[in-house]
Design a protein around this motif. Structure first.
Motif, PDB file in Angstrom:
ATOM      1  N   VAL A 137      71.352 103.180 -24.505  1.00  0.00           N
ATOM      2  CA  VAL A 137      72.384 103.629 -25.434  1.00  0.00           C
ATOM      3  C   VAL A 137      73.683 103.754 -24.639  1.00  0.00           C
ATOM      4  O   VAL A 137      73.846 104.665 -23.826  1.00  0.00           O
ATOM      5  CB  VAL A 137      72.014 104.972 -26.086  1.00  0.00           C
ATOM      6  N   ASP A 138      74.638 102.828 -24.851  1.00  0.00           N
ATOM      7  CA  ASP A 138      75.891 102.804 -24.095  1.00  0.00           C
ATOM      8  C   ASP A 138      76.938 102.078 -24.919  1.00  0.00           C
ATOM      9  O   ASP A 138      76.633 101.050 -25.536  1.00  0.00           O
ATOM     10  CB  ASP A 138      75.692 102.115 -22.736  1.00  0.00           C
ATOM     11  N   ASP A 139      78.167 102.598 -24.918  1.00  0.00           N
ATOM     12  CA  ASP A 139      79.214 101.961 -25.707  1.00  0.00           C
ATOM     13  C   ASP A 139      79.863 100.791 -24.977  1.00  0.00           C
ATOM     14  O   ASP A 139      80.708 100.093 -25.544  1.00  0.00           O
ATOM     15  CB  ASP A 139      80.290 102.984 -26.099  1.00  0.00           C
ATOM     16  N   ASN A 140      79.488 100.563 -23.712  1.00  0.00           N
ATOM     17  CA  ASN A 140      80.051  99.446 -22.948  1.00  0.00           C
ATOM     18  C   ASN A 140      79.033  98.307 -22.888  1.00  0.00           C
ATOM     19  O   ASN A 140      77.927  98.479 -22.344  1.00  0.00           O
ATOM     20  CB  ASN A 140      80.414  99.926 -21.533  1.00  0.00           C
ATOM     21  N   ALA A 141      79.427  97.153 -23.441  1.00  0.00           N
ATOM     22  CA  ALA A 141      78.498  96.029 -23.491  1.00  0.00           C
ATOM     23  C   ALA A 141      78.139  95.534 -22.107  1.00  0.00           C
ATOM     24  O   ALA A 141      77.006  95.078 -21.860  1.00  0.00           O
ATOM     25  CB  ALA A 141      79.122  94.900 -24.313  1.00  0.00           C
ATOM     26  N   GLY A 142      79.084  95.551 -21.177  1.00  0.00           N
ATOM     27  CA  GLY A 142      78.797  95.090 -19.819  1.00  0.00           C
ATOM     28  C   GLY A 142      77.716  95.912 -19.160  1.00  0.00           C
ATOM     29  O   GLY A 142      76.834  95.376 -18.471  1.00  0.00           O
ATOM     30  N   ASN A 143      77.761  97.234 -19.352  1.00  0.00           N
ATOM     31  CA  ASN A 143      76.732  98.099 -18.764  1.00  0.00           C
ATOM     32  C   ASN A 143      75.365  97.820 -19.389  1.00  0.00           C
ATOM     33  O   ASN A 143      74.342  97.803 -18.694  1.00  0.00           O
ATOM     34  CB  ASN A 143      77.106  99.564 -18.955  1.00  0.00           C
ATOM     35  N   ARG A 144      75.343  97.612 -20.713  1.00  0.00           N
ATOM     36  CA  ARG A 144      74.066  97.330 -21.359  1.00  0.00           C
ATOM     37  C   ARG A 144      73.491  96.008 -20.823  1.00  0.00           C
ATOM     38  O   ARG A 144      72.281  95.907 -20.553  1.00  0.00           O
ATOM     39  CB  ARG A 144      74.248  97.239 -22.882  1.00  0.00           C
ATOM     40  N   GLU A 145      74.343  95.013 -20.671  1.00  0.00           N
ATOM     41  CA  GLU A 145      73.864  93.730 -20.163  1.00  0.00           C
ATOM     42  C   GLU A 145      73.358  93.846 -18.737  1.00  0.00           C
ATOM     43  O   GLU A 145      72.354  93.241 -18.357  1.00  0.00           O
ATOM     44  CB  GLU A 145      74.983  92.696 -20.255  1.00  0.00           C
ATOM     45  N   LEU A 146      74.057  94.662 -17.906  1.00  0.00           N
ATOM     46  CA  LEU A 146      73.636  94.833 -16.517  1.00  0.00           C
ATOM     47  C   LEU A 146      72.261  95.482 -16.452  1.00  0.00           C
ATOM     48  O   LEU A 146      71.388  95.049 -15.686  1.00  0.00           O
ATOM     49  CB  LEU A 146      74.663  95.688 -15.770  1.00  0.00           C
ATOM     50  N   VAL A 147      72.058  96.564 -17.240  1.00  0.00           N
ATOM     51  CA  VAL A 147      70.751  97.214 -17.248  1.00  0.00           C
ATOM     52  C   VAL A 147      69.670  96.246 -17.722  1.00  0.00           C
ATOM     53  O   VAL A 147      68.559  96.188 -17.180  1.00  0.00           O
ATOM     54  CB  VAL A 147      70.799  98.483 -18.125  1.00  0.00           C
ATOM     55  N   ARG A 148      69.996  95.486 -18.770  1.00  0.00           N
ATOM     56  CA  ARG A 148      69.021  94.516 -19.278  1.00  0.00           C
ATOM     57  C   ARG A 148      68.648  93.523 -18.167  1.00  0.00           C
ATOM     58  O   ARG A 148      67.470  93.211 -17.974  1.00  0.00           O
ATOM     59  CB  ARG A 148      69.604  93.763 -20.484  1.00  0.00           C
ATOM     60  N   SER A 149      69.624  93.033 -17.411  1.00  0.00           N
ATOM     61  CA  SER A 149      69.354  92.059 -16.362  1.00  0.00           C
ATOM     62  C   SER A 149      68.429  92.632 -15.298  1.00  0.00           C
ATOM     63  O   SER A 149      67.512  91.959 -14.823  1.00  0.00           O
ATOM     64  CB  SER A 149      70.673  91.608 -15.713  1.00  0.00           C
ATOM     65  N   VAL A 150      68.665  93.881 -14.921  1.00  0.00           N
ATOM     66  CA  VAL A 150      67.841  94.509 -13.868  1.00  0.00           C
ATOM     67  C   VAL A 150      66.427  94.761 -14.378  1.00  0.00           C
ATOM     68  O   VAL A 150      65.428  94.447 -13.716  1.00  0.00           O
ATOM     69  CB  VAL A 150      68.491  95.814 -13.388  1.00  0.00           C
ATOM     70  N   LEU A 151      66.288  95.328 -15.591  1.00  0.00           N
ATOM     71  CA  LEU A 151      64.977  95.746 -16.062  1.00  0.00           C
ATOM     72  C   LEU A 151      64.117  94.540 -16.490  1.00  0.00           C
ATOM     73  O   LEU A 151      62.892  94.536 -16.252  1.00  0.00           O
ATOM     74  CB  LEU A 151      65.116  96.731 -17.215  1.00  0.00           C
ATOM     75  N   GLU A 152      64.724  93.581 -17.129  1.00  0.00           N
ATOM     76  CA  GLU A 152      63.930  92.413 -17.530  1.00  0.00           C
ATOM     77  C   GLU A 152      63.412  91.662 -16.322  1.00  0.00           C
ATOM     78  O   GLU A 152      62.375  91.002 -16.392  1.00  0.00           O
ATOM     79  CB  GLU A 152      64.763  91.498 -18.421  1.00  0.00           C
TER      80      GLU A 152
END
Length: 824
Positions: free
Chosen positions: A707-722
């Protein structure tokens, strides 16, 4: 050569004076004895007065005790000569001489024991001592024995002989004794009471009256003489009494021996006549001397009273001048609250004439809201009745109104006043000061403080917002630069560009962290997390972090003393690491060649680490600036090496927070040695070794909601966790996060704290409260704000921004492996 003072000349002078005094006593004793015996014998009379014993007693009392033996010997010699001339046998002569000298010595010893070394007949005590002990007691004892022996040897009536003999000695002692004692101190008496015309006339009157009384033989007018002697004593005090008494005695004796005077009206014989004459002269002298002494004492008391009165008037005038000149109001009120005195300063402070404030007028000027406070302070003082138990005066501030209506602030210190003679409380004394200017300044300062605190709160809020706004894009910049750098097909140029992006982002992140850390230190919002720590591993980690910069400059980087350290000590590893990174980073930054080394010592439960470099050093006058905030000792260095100037100030704040101290030792051109020392108790080691080399990972197949209002942060977390097999779902703000958690089941939720519509804390609380399928999932705070202070209990962990892969994975793994939270 050392000069040795000698007392030989002084001793010789004293011996000569003593011998001369003894010779004078011998001549005087013999001469007076001759006169007292031979002159009456020529006229056919017995001796009416014996002056020699009184003469010797006066000489003894006027001399220091060390001369007494010589004076006594002189008296013995004179007495023996007089007795031999009178025809006494050697035995009788020796006995009578011994008794006469003993009488004088007994009188002198007795009087000196009472009066002290210096006898002053002007003091009633000394006068009474001489009259009673020297004038009566000594003659009564010694004269009685001498007359008894004389009667036993030569015969006669014992009572008559004893009476005559004793009276002779008493009269002689009281006549010549006081005369000599007064003459020896004549300068003192004349200085106190100069010889006046009235005094001279009163003494002359004594002679005239005595001549009139003793010049005729028709009337018994003896009663006329004592009043005249009393007049001389009253006018000229001791000197007048003595001189008048001597004059009376001389005229009376001469005229009586010549056959004149009222004594011859007595027809009972010469013995009775001699006794009456002796009694008359003794009584006259005895009456005059006390009157003279008490008159002198009265004059001294009156002079003292006059001086005391003058001193009191001067003191009153002085204190009145002080009170009238004082800038503060001096006030006094009685025990009933009635104002009895107010100094003139009331006119300038209150605008009232002092007389208008007397009585209860002063109370009317006080602010009604402060009247109870003042009354209580005064009541506590009034209720004390013992000066020893009086409570300390309390200062009270209150408001009052001037005559023109303006309100002012006054400060009082009411103090209980006691009567100086009876120690009975008689009122309240107060010093009243105008403190309006001070109170105005205090109110201005409070307003300024409130304004400053509000500005500080605004600054804190601004820094928190800036932290979020700056760290959010930095998370994406640094995270994606690191992820892109791991791509295998990058060209060397692209990889170099990515490295520079990551380095620049990291530099910007360090600057932001310095500013925020300093702000938190000033606000006291940094809490320590002390736990068992391996210092050797911590130092190795710091060296690894700074090794790239040292290798780029060809510097040697190392540490000494690690092998001697305990396995673990109790410190806050993050704060110690922060200080070490700062000190080692500065050493590498300002050292162009040589080495940077660490010296680590643990002793007496204290950890001391020194960072030594071979750089340019720091001048002594610049060392005081090193730990000041925003300080650079050389603007050129700042331009060359960069930095905010906060690193060492933050380091000092952290070290002092940990209960330690930090310092520097350096000489310009010879490198520098920065050191700090903190408490570090040895930790209890756990025998079970844990394997810390494995990277903690969340379970594969886990579902995580970001849950984050910044798309870049969401994409970064997705890249690390996936990349580690974790399924990721996204929500753009708190409202979407609550809805997503209510719709599906997630193993963990990453929650940003600052978001539009609904912030992270409120969103997490709603997820827990609504008891949806994910209400029991661990919720992890994911924000730059997690560095600023304690988290809300709704969160199960936190990972800061900018994101690091290690922090994210370890935090998730720890949260997902723990017990599920209890839902409402």
């Amino acid at each position: 050569m050392v000069y040795q003072p000698t007392i030989e000349p002084k001793t010789r002078d004293d011996l000569a004076a003593t011998l001369l005094a003894a010779l004078g006593v011998a001549i005087g004793f013999a001469g007076l004895a001759y006169l007292c015996v031979e002159i009456p014998r020529v006229y056919g009379h017995v001796t009416p007065i014996w002056l020699s014993n009184g003469f010797l007693a006066a000489c003894l009392l006027s001399s220091p005790s060390r001369r007494w033996p010589a004076l006594v010997v002189g008296g013995l010699v004179g007495a023996l000569a007089a007795g031999a001339h009178a025809g006494d046998s050697p035995t009788i002569n020796a006995i009578l001489v011994t008794l006469n000298v003993s009488e004088a010595l007994l009188a002198a010893v007795a009087v000196r024991r009472v009066a002290g070394q210096a006898i002053d007949l002007g003091r009633p005590r000394d006068m009474l001592a001489f009259v009673l002990l020297g004038g009566f007691l000594a003659p009564l004892i010694a004269g009685g024995v001498a007359s008894s022996i004389h009667t036993f040897v030569r015969g006669g009536d014992l009572l008559t002989n004893v009476t005559g003999w004793v009276l002779n000695d008493i009269l002689g002692m009281l006549t010549i004794g006081p005369c000599l004692l007064v003459l020896f101190r004549a300068k003192l008496y004349l200085r106190e009471q100069p010889l006046t015309r009235d005094g001279m006339l009163s003494i002359l009157a004594c002679g005239v009256m005595t001549a009139v009384v003793f010049g005729q033989t028709k009337y018994p007018l003896l009663f006329l003489v004592p009043p005249v002697i009393l007049l001389a004593a009253w006018r000229q005090e001791v000197l007048g009494a003595v001189l008048g008494g001597v004059l009376v005695a001389a005229i009376a004796l001469v005229l009586t021996i010549a056959g004149r005077g009222p004594i011859h009206l007595i027809l009972s014989g010469s013995a009775t006549q001699s006794t009456v004459l002796q009694l008359f002269l003794a009584v006259s002298t005895f009456v005059a001397l006390p009157v003279a002494a008490f008159q002198r004492q009265r004059r001294a008391i009156m002079a003292e009273l006059v001086e005391t009165s003058a001193a009191a008037e001067r003191s009153e005038a002085k204190f009145r001048l002080l009170a009238e000149s004082a800038l503060d109001i001096i006030a006094h009120s009685d025990l009933h609250g009635q104002m009895t005195y107010i100094s003139p300063a009331a006119r300038s402070i209150m605008g009232y004439p002092p007389e208008e404030l007397l009585g209860v007028g002063y109370l009317k000027t006080l602010h009604p809201d402060d009247l109870a406070k003042i009354s209580e302070v005064v009541r506590v003082q009034r209720e004390c009745s013992d000066p020893a138990l009086a409570p300390p005066a309390a200062t009270v501030e209150y408001r009052a109104f001037r005559k023109d209506g303006d309100m002012i602030w006054l400060e009082s210190r009411p103090t209980l006043a006691f009567d100086p003679l009876t120690s009975v409380p008689n009122g309240i004394t107060d010093i009243i000061r105008d403190v309006t200017a001070r109170k105005t300044l205090e109110m201005d300062l409070r307003a300024a403080r409130a304004e400053a605190e509000a500005a500080a709160a605004v600054k804190g809020e601004f820094l928190a917002n800036m932290s979020h706004e700056l760290r959010t894009p930095l998370t994406a910049v640094i995270g994606f630069a690191n992820l892109a750098a791991e791509e295998a097909d990058l060209s060397p140029r692209a990889r170099r560009y990515l490295d520079r992006i990551a380095a620049g982002g990291q530099t910007l992140l360090t600057t932001i962290n310095d500013i925020l850390d300093f702000s938190r230190l000033e606000a006291g919002r940094i809490a320590l997390n002390v736990r068992p720590t391996n210092v050797a591993d911590l130092v190795a980690e710091v060296l690894e972090l700074t090794s790239a910069g040292a290798m780029a400059k060809g510097l040697t980087l190392g540490a000494d003393g690690l092998a001697a350290l305990p396995a673990q000590v109790m410190i806050d590893p993050e704060r110690v690491r922060q200080v070490l990174v700062n000190l080692v980073g500065n050493a590498v930054k300002f050292t162009d060649a040589g080495k940077v080394s660490l010296a680590v010592v643990h002793q007496e439960n204290r950890l001391r680490i020194a960072v030594v470099d071979t750089g340019r050093g720091v001048a002594a006058e610049d060392q005081a600036l090193l730990f000041a905030r925003f300080s650079q000792i050389d603007a050129a260095l700042n331009r060359q090496h960069g930095g905010t100037g906060l690193g060492l100030a933050i380091s000092r704040g952290l070290v002092e927070l940990m209960g330690g101290e930090i310092g520097v030792e350096s000489e310009e051109g010879k490198g520098a040695r920065f050191w700090f020392e903190i408490p570090a108790d040895v930790a209890q080691t756990d025998d079970k070794a844990s394997d810390e080399d494995d990277l903690p990972l969340p379970p594969p197949g886990s579902r995580v909601l970001v849950v984050d209002d910044n798309a870049g942060n969401r994409e970064l977390v997705r890249s690390v966790l996936e990349a580690v097999g974790v399924e990721v779902a996204e929500a753009r703000d708190g409202e979407e996060g609550v809805a997503a958690a209510a719709a599906e089941t997630y193993d963990a939720i990453l929650m940003d704290l600052r978001m539009p519509r609904l912030d992270g804390v409120s969103a997490a609380q709603r997820i827990r409260a609504e008891q949806g399928p994910s209400s029991g999932a661990p919720i992890i705070a994911f924000s730059a704000d997690v560095r600023l202070g304690p988290l809300d209990p709704v969160f199960d962990g936190a990972t800061p921004k900018p994101l690091t892969v290690m922090s994210l994975l370890s935090t998730l793994a720890q949260a997902m492996s723990g017990p599920a939270p209890v839902t409402a």
